[in-house]
Motif scaffolding. Structure first.
Motif, PDB file in Angstrom:
ATOM      1  N   GLU A 130       0.832  -1.221   0.000  1.00 22.10           N
ATOM      2  CA  GLU A 130       0.000   0.000   0.000  1.00 22.10           C
ATOM      3  C   GLU A 130       0.863   1.267   0.000  1.00 22.10           C
ATOM      4  O   GLU A 130       0.558   2.234  -0.696  1.00 22.10           O
ATOM      5  CB  GLU A 130      -0.928   0.016   1.221  1.00 22.10           C
ATOM      6  N   LEU A 131       1.921   1.251   0.797  1.00 18.91           N
ATOM      7  CA  LEU A 131       2.800   2.426   0.872  1.00 18.91           C
ATOM      8  C   LEU A 131       3.496   2.671  -0.468  1.00 18.91           C
ATOM      9  O   LEU A 131       3.558   3.809  -0.951  1.00 18.91           O
ATOM     10  CB  LEU A 131       3.843   2.246   1.985  1.00 18.91           C
ATOM     11  N   PHE A 132       4.003   1.598  -1.069  1.00 21.39           N
ATOM     12  CA  PHE A 132       4.640   1.724  -2.383  1.00 21.39           C
ATOM     13  C   PHE A 132       3.648   2.230  -3.432  1.00 21.39           C
ATOM     14  O   PHE A 132       3.954   3.138  -4.203  1.00 21.39           O
ATOM     15  CB  PHE A 132       5.197   0.369  -2.841  1.00 21.39           C
ATOM     16  N   LEU A 133       2.476   1.641  -3.466  1.00 20.73           N
ATOM     17  CA  LEU A 133       1.456   2.032  -4.445  1.00 20.73           C
ATOM     18  C   LEU A 133       1.111   3.510  -4.312  1.00 20.73           C
ATOM     19  O   LEU A 133       1.047   4.244  -5.297  1.00 20.73           O
ATOM     20  CB  LEU A 133       0.181   1.205  -4.247  1.00 20.73           C
ATOM     21  N   GLY A 134       0.877   3.933  -3.080  1.00 19.89           N
ATOM     22  CA  GLY A 134       0.496   5.319  -2.829  1.00 19.89           C
ATOM     23  C   GLY A 134       1.586   6.303  -3.228  1.00 19.89           C
ATOM     24  O   GLY A 134       1.336   7.286  -3.932  1.00 19.89           O
ATOM     25  N   TYR A 135       2.812   6.000  -2.802  1.00 20.45           N
ATOM     26  CA  TYR A 135       3.917   6.924  -3.045  1.00 20.45           C
ATOM     27  C   TYR A 135       4.306   6.974  -4.518  1.00 20.45           C
ATOM     28  O   TYR A 135       4.523   8.043  -5.081  1.00 20.45           O
ATOM     29  CB  TYR A 135       5.129   6.533  -2.194  1.00 20.45           C
ATOM     30  N   PHE A 136       4.390   5.811  -5.161  1.00 21.87           N
ATOM     31  CA  PHE A 136       4.915   5.770  -6.530  1.00 21.87           C
ATOM     32  C   PHE A 136       3.873   5.949  -7.622  1.00 21.87           C
ATOM     33  O   PHE A 136       4.213   6.317  -8.735  1.00 21.87           O
ATOM     34  CB  PHE A 136       5.681   4.463  -6.773  1.00 21.87           C
ATOM     35  N   THR A 137       2.598   5.671  -7.344  1.00 24.71           N
ATOM     36  CA  THR A 137       1.610   5.758  -8.427  1.00 24.71           C
ATOM     37  C   THR A 137       0.506   6.782  -8.157  1.00 24.71           C
ATOM     38  O   THR A 137      -0.228   7.139  -9.068  1.00 24.71           O
ATOM     39  CB  THR A 137       0.954   4.377  -8.695  1.00 24.71           C
ATOM     40  N   GLN A 138       0.377   7.263  -6.899  1.00 24.02           N
ATOM     41  CA  GLN A 138      -0.715   8.189  -6.582  1.00 24.02           C
ATOM     42  C   GLN A 138      -0.229   9.513  -6.004  1.00 24.02           C
ATOM     43  O   GLN A 138      -1.025  10.308  -5.496  1.00 24.02           O
ATOM     44  CB  GLN A 138      -1.671   7.522  -5.581  1.00 24.02           C
ATOM     45  N   ALA A 139       1.094   9.729  -6.047  1.00 21.76           N
ATOM     46  CA  ALA A 139       1.696  10.988  -5.556  1.00 21.76           C
ATOM     47  C   ALA A 139       1.392  11.271  -4.089  1.00 21.76           C
ATOM     48  O   ALA A 139       1.314  12.423  -3.672  1.00 21.76           O
ATOM     49  CB  ALA A 139       1.260  12.172  -6.426  1.00 21.76           C
ATOM     50  N   LYS A 140       1.216  10.210  -3.293  1.00 20.13           N
ATOM     51  CA  LYS A 140       1.030  10.396  -1.843  1.00 20.13           C
ATOM     52  C   LYS A 140       2.390  10.670  -1.215  1.00 20.13           C
ATOM     53  O   LYS A 140       3.408  10.140  -1.681  1.00 20.13           O
ATOM     54  CB  LYS A 140       0.427   9.138  -1.205  1.00 20.13           C
ATOM     55  N   TYR A 141       2.399  11.459  -0.155  1.00 21.76           N
ATOM     56  CA  TYR A 141       3.665  11.767   0.521  1.00 21.76           C
ATOM     57  C   TYR A 141       3.921  10.753   1.639  1.00 21.76           C
ATOM     58  O   TYR A 141       3.085  10.563   2.512  1.00 21.76           O
ATOM     59  CB  TYR A 141       3.657  13.204   1.068  1.00 21.76           C
ATOM     60  N   ILE A 142       5.090  10.133   1.593  1.00 21.22           N
ATOM     61  CA  ILE A 142       5.426   9.053   2.523  1.00 21.22           C
ATOM     62  C   ILE A 142       5.501   9.529   3.984  1.00 21.22           C
ATOM     63  O   ILE A 142       5.394   8.738   4.906  1.00 21.22           O
ATOM     64  CB  ILE A 142       6.756   8.374   2.084  1.00 21.22           C
ATOM     65  N   GLY A 143       5.664  10.833   4.172  1.00 25.72           N
ATOM     66  CA  GLY A 143       5.731  11.362   5.537  1.00 25.72           C
ATOM     67  C   GLY A 143       4.398  11.895   6.045  1.00 25.72           C
ATOM     68  O   GLY A 143       4.312  12.417   7.156  1.00 25.72           O
ATOM     69  N   ASP A 144       3.358  11.757   5.223  1.00 27.52           N
ATOM     70  CA  ASP A 144       2.037  12.286   5.596  1.00 27.52           C
ATOM     71  C   ASP A 144       1.318  11.306   6.520  1.00 27.52           C
ATOM     72  O   ASP A 144       1.016  10.181   6.128  1.00 27.52           O
ATOM     73  CB  ASP A 144       1.218  12.523   4.319  1.00 27.52           C
ATOM     74  N   ARG A 145       1.040  11.751   7.733  1.00 32.24           N
ATOM     75  CA  ARG A 145       0.409  10.880   8.743  1.00 32.24           C
ATOM     76  C   ARG A 145      -0.921  10.312   8.238  1.00 32.24           C
ATOM     77  O   ARG A 145      -1.232   9.135   8.446  1.00 32.24           O
ATOM     78  CB  ARG A 145       0.205  11.691  10.048  1.00 32.24           C
ATOM     79  N   GLU A 146      -1.686  11.149   7.562  1.00 32.43           N
ATOM     80  CA  GLU A 146      -2.995  10.709   7.064  1.00 32.43           C
ATOM     81  C   GLU A 146      -2.858   9.553   6.067  1.00 32.43           C
ATOM     82  O   GLU A 146      -3.599   8.571   6.127  1.00 32.43           O
ATOM     83  CB  GLU A 146      -3.702  11.898   6.386  1.00 32.43           C
ATOM     84  N   PHE A 147      -1.888   9.675   5.168  1.00 29.50           N
ATOM     85  CA  PHE A 147      -1.636   8.606   4.183  1.00 29.50           C
ATOM     86  C   PHE A 147      -1.178   7.326   4.890  1.00 29.50           C
ATOM     87  O   PHE A 147      -1.623   6.219   4.544  1.00 29.50           O
ATOM     88  CB  PHE A 147      -0.598   9.072   3.156  1.00 29.50           C
ATOM     89  N   LEU A 148      -0.300   7.457   5.864  1.00 29.40           N
ATOM     90  CA  LEU A 148       0.190   6.282   6.599  1.00 29.40           C
ATOM     91  C   LEU A 148      -0.964   5.557   7.298  1.00 29.40           C
ATOM     92  O   LEU A 148      -1.083   4.324   7.221  1.00 29.40           O
ATOM     93  CB  LEU A 148       1.259   6.692   7.624  1.00 29.40           C
ATOM     94  N   LEU A 149      -1.832   6.325   7.938  1.00 32.71           N
ATOM     95  CA  LEU A 149      -2.951   5.723   8.671  1.00 32.71           C
ATOM     96  C   LEU A 149      -3.995   5.135   7.721  1.00 32.71           C
ATOM     97  O   LEU A 149      -4.580   4.091   8.001  1.00 32.71           O
ATOM     98  CB  LEU A 149      -3.584   6.753   9.604  1.00 32.71           C
ATOM     99  N   GLU A 150      -4.198   5.804   6.607  1.00 29.58           N
ATOM    100  CA  GLU A 150      -5.115   5.300   5.578  1.00 29.58           C
ATOM    101  C   GLU A 150      -4.619   3.934   5.078  1.00 29.58           C
ATOM    102  O   GLU A 150      -5.398   2.983   4.926  1.00 29.58           O
ATOM    103  CB  GLU A 150      -5.104   6.314   4.436  1.00 29.58           C
ATOM    104  N   SER A 151      -3.315   3.814   4.854  1.00 22.75           N
ATOM    105  CA  SER A 151      -2.718   2.554   4.396  1.00 22.75           C
ATOM    106  C   SER A 151      -2.859   1.475   5.463  1.00 22.75           C
ATOM    107  O   SER A 151      -3.192   0.322   5.153  1.00 22.75           O
ATOM    108  CB  SER A 151      -1.239   2.758   4.054  1.00 22.75           C
ATOM    109  N   ALA A 152      -2.623   1.850   6.729  1.00 29.60           N
ATOM    110  CA  ALA A 152      -2.752   0.891   7.834  1.00 29.60           C
ATOM    111  C   ALA A 152      -4.189   0.390   7.952  1.00 29.60           C
ATOM    112  O   ALA A 152      -4.434  -0.816   8.136  1.00 29.60           O
ATOM    113  CB  ALA A 152      -2.304   1.535   9.146  1.00 29.60           C
ATOM    114  N   ASN A 153      -5.147   1.302   7.813  1.00 36.23           N
ATOM    115  CA  ASN A 153      -6.565   0.921   7.894  1.00 36.23           C
ATOM    116  C   ASN A 153      -6.955  -0.027   6.771  1.00 36.23           C
ATOM    117  O   ASN A 153      -7.693  -0.984   6.983  1.00 36.23           O
ATOM    118  CB  ASN A 153      -7.470   2.166   7.856  1.00 36.23           C
ATOM    119  N   LYS A 154      -6.451   0.235   5.579  1.00 35.18           N
ATOM    120  CA  LYS A 154      -6.771  -0.596   4.415  1.00 35.18           C
ATOM    121  C   LYS A 154      -6.391  -2.047   4.623  1.00 35.18           C
ATOM    122  O   LYS A 154      -7.057  -2.949   4.127  1.00 35.18           O
ATOM    123  CB  LYS A 154      -6.042  -0.065   3.170  1.00 35.18           C
ATOM    124  N   VAL A 155      -5.294  -2.262   5.335  1.00 32.82           N
ATOM    125  CA  VAL A 155      -4.815  -3.640   5.512  1.00 32.82           C
ATOM    126  C   VAL A 155      -5.143  -4.200   6.902  1.00 32.82           C
ATOM    127  O   VAL A 155      -4.653  -5.249   7.286  1.00 32.82           O
ATOM    128  CB  VAL A 155      -3.300  -3.754   5.200  1.00 32.82           C
TER     129      VAL A 155
END
Length: 217
Positions: A130-155
Motif C-alpha cells: 500500500e505504501l509503495f502504491l500510494g507513493y509511486f503511483t498516486q503521488a502520496k507523501y510518505i511522511g504524511d500521517r494521514e496517508f500512513l494511517l489510511e494505508s494501515a486501515n486498508k490492511v
C-alpha cells in the motif's frame, strides 16, 4: 533464525529478510517480481517475509520537498533519462509511475512497518504494498500521517494512530533493525534468503526462483 526442513504443510519453508526504503522505486519493482516468483512456487514452498528499514536519505526533511526538484538536485542532467526508465519499468509491471508530489523523511513509514510486523508478517507485507502504491503511483507523501494511517486501515492494522502519535514509539526498534539487517549494505533492495543466499536490486522473477532452489538445498 533461519528455518530449515519441512513445514507442517509438507512444504519447505523459505524465510526472506528484505532491506528496503519506502521511497526506493527499485524496492517496489523487486517486491512485485518477488511476488510473482512466490506465486509461481507456492505449491512447493511456504514463505515467511520480513521487511527491514534502510534510509536512502537519512537527513531528508520531515515536512517534505518537491519530488522532481529533489531528483534534479541529486541527479542533475541525468534525471530525465532516469524518469523515462522508471516509467518504462513500472509500465512493464502494469503500473503508472507518478513523479509528482513530495518526497522526504521515511522514519515514520519504517516505524509503521515495524509496528505492522508485530501484528503479523502478512499484514506487514500488505502494508508495504500500500505504501509503495500510494507513493509511486498516486503521488502520496510518505511522511504524511494521514496517508500512513489510511494505508494501515486498508490492511487492517489496528492501533496505528496511537502508535505513531508518540514520536518515540518504534525508533529504537527501527535503529536496531537498521544495524542488524542493513548495517553492512550500501544499497537497496537487498534480499537475504534463508540467511544464506543474497540478492540485491530489482531482480526478475526467475532470479528469485533460482535462489529459492539454492537456498533450500
Amino acid at each position: 533464525m533461519a528455518h530449515s526442513g519441512i513445514n507442517d504443510t509438507g512444504k519447505k519453508l523459505i524465510r526472506i529478510d528484505i532491506s528496503s526504503d519506502t521511497v526506493c522505486p527499485w524496492c517496489f519493482v523487486g517486491k512485485r517480481n518477488l511476488d510473482k516468483a512466490i506465486a509461481a512456487s507456492k505449491d512447493r514452498f511456504d514463505f515467511e517475509i520480513s521487511w527491514h528499514p534502510f534510509f536512502l536519505n537519512p537527513s531528508a526533511p520531515k515536512e517534505g520537498i518537491n519530488k522532481l526538484e529533489f531528483y534534479r538536485s541529486k541527479f542533475g542532467s541525468e534525471v530525465e533519462g532516469i524518469m523515462a526508465r522508471m516509467t518504462e519499468v513500472f509500465r512493464g509491471l502494469g503500473l503508472e509511475y507518478n513523479i509528482s508530489g513530495l518526497t522526504g523523511n521515511t522514519l515514520d513509514s519504517h516505524r509503521l512497518i515495524y509496528f505492522a510486523g508485530q501484528k503479523g508478517l502478512e499484514k506487514q507485507q500488505n502494508l508495504v504494498e500500500e505504501l509503495f502504491l500510494g507513493y509511486f503511483t498516486q503521488a502520496k507523501y510518505i511522511g504524511d500521517r494521514e496517508f500512513l494511517l489510511e494505508s494501515a486501515n486498508k490492511v487492517g492494522i489496528e492501533g496505528a494512530a496511537e502508535y505513531l502519535e508518540d514520536p518515540n514509539n518504534g525508533v529504537k526498534e527501527v535503529n536496531e533493525e537498521l544495524d542488524k539487517y542493513s548495517g553492512h549494505i550500501s544499497g537497496v533492495p537487498y534480499f537475504l534468503i534463508n540467511q544464506k543466499h543474497q540478492l540485491s536490486g530489482g531482480q526478475p522473477p526467475e532470479v528469485f526462483l533460482r535462489a529459492f532452489e539454492v537456498a533450500t538445498k
